[in-house]
Write a protein that holds these residues in place. Structure first.
Motif, mmCIF file in Angstrom:
data_model
loop_
_atom_site.group_PDB
_atom_site.id
_atom_site.type_symbol
_atom_site.label_atom_id
_atom_site.label_comp_id
_atom_site.label_asym_id
_atom_site.label_seq_id
_atom_site.Cartn_x
_atom_site.Cartn_y
_atom_site.Cartn_z
ATOM 1 N N ASN A 1 0.856 -1.191 0.000
ATOM 2 C CA ASN A 1 0.000 0.000 0.000
ATOM 3 C C ASN A 1 0.884 1.230 0.000
ATOM 4 N N TYR A 2 0.496 2.220 -0.770
ATOM 5 C CA TYR A 2 1.192 3.505 -0.753
ATOM 6 C C TYR A 2 0.280 4.503 -0.056
ATOM 7 N N GLU A 3 0.665 4.910 1.150
ATOM 8 C CA GLU A 3 -0.126 5.841 1.951
ATOM 9 C C GLU A 3 0.811 6.785 2.683
ATOM 10 N N HIS A 4 0.335 8.006 2.888
ATOM 11 C CA HIS A 4 1.078 9.005 3.660
ATOM 12 C C HIS A 4 2.486 9.234 3.102
ATOM 13 N N GLY A 5 2.625 9.122 1.771
ATOM 14 C CA GLY A 5 3.897 9.423 1.119
ATOM 15 C C GLY A 5 4.942 8.333 1.190
ATOM 16 N N GLN A 6 4.556 7.115 1.554
ATOM 17 C CA GLN A 6 5.522 6.019 1.586
ATOM 18 C C GLN A 6 4.813 4.681 1.407
ATOM 19 N N TRP A 7 5.613 3.639 1.168
ATOM 20 C CA TRP A 7 5.093 2.292 0.990
ATOM 21 C C TRP A 7 4.977 1.574 2.322
ATOM 22 N N TRP A 8 3.958 0.725 2.406
ATOM 23 C CA TRP A 8 3.706 -0.140 3.561
ATOM 24 C C TRP A 8 3.437 -1.540 3.024
ATOM 25 N N ILE A 9 3.807 -2.553 3.798
ATOM 26 C CA ILE A 9 3.541 -3.934 3.437
ATOM 27 C C ILE A 9 2.689 -4.538 4.552
ATOM 28 N N THR B 1 -2.269 -12.325 8.819
ATOM 29 C CA THR B 1 -1.971 -12.075 10.237
ATOM 30 C C THR B 1 -2.198 -10.626 10.657
ATOM 31 N N GLY B 2 -2.294 -9.718 9.684
ATOM 32 C CA GLY B 2 -2.437 -8.298 10.010
ATOM 33 C C GLY B 2 -1.119 -7.608 10.321
ATOM 34 N N ALA B 3 -0.021 -8.337 10.293
ATOM 35 C CA ALA B 3 1.288 -7.721 10.547
ATOM 36 C C ALA B 3 1.559 -6.675 9.468
ATOM 37 N N GLN B 4 2.223 -5.584 9.869
ATOM 38 C CA GLN B 4 2.490 -4.512 8.914
ATOM 39 C C GLN B 4 3.900 -3.970 9.109
ATOM 40 N N TRP B 5 4.541 -3.614 7.980
ATOM 41 C CA TRP B 5 5.887 -3.053 7.965
ATOM 42 C C TRP B 5 5.895 -1.752 7.185
ATOM 43 N N SER B 6 6.677 -0.787 7.647
ATOM 44 C CA SER B 6 6.934 0.404 6.832
ATOM 45 C C SER B 6 8.185 0.125 6.018
#
Length: 73
Positions: free
Chosen positions: A32-40, A45-50
Motif C-alpha cells: 500500500n502507498y499511503e502518507h507518502g511512503q510504501w507499507w507492506i 496475520t495483520g502484521a504490517q511493515w513500513s
C-alpha cells in the motif's frame, strides 16, 4: 528528490515486493502507498511493515522494513 521508498510507481512497488519476499520469504503480502511512503501488510496475520530506504547489512535492494504492527495471535 524523493527517496526510493517515497516513489509511488509500479516499478518501485515491484522492487519493494521482491526485496520483502527475499528478506522474509512471505509470498502473500499486500503493498500500500499511503502518507507518502510504501507499507507492506500480511493479510493473514495483520502484521504490517513500513518500507525504508537503507544501505549496508540487512538491507535488500536498498530497502529495509520496520515492523510497526505485530501479527494477530
Amino acid at each position: 528528490m524523493k527517496l526510493k521508498s517515497e516513489q509511488n510507481t509500479k516499478a518501485a512497488c515491484s522492487v519493494i515486493l521482491k526485496a520483502f519476499r527475499a528478506r522474509f520469504g512471505v509470498r502473500k503480502i499486500q503493498p500500500n502507498y499511503e502518507h507518502g511512503q510504501w507499507w507492506i501488510t500480511e493479510p493473514g496475520t495483520g502484521a504490517q511493515w513500513s518500507v525504508c530506504d537503507a544501505s549496508g547489512p540487512g538491507s535488500v535492494q536498498s530497502f529495509d522494513f520496520e515492523q510497526v504492527t505485530a501479527p494477530d495471535e
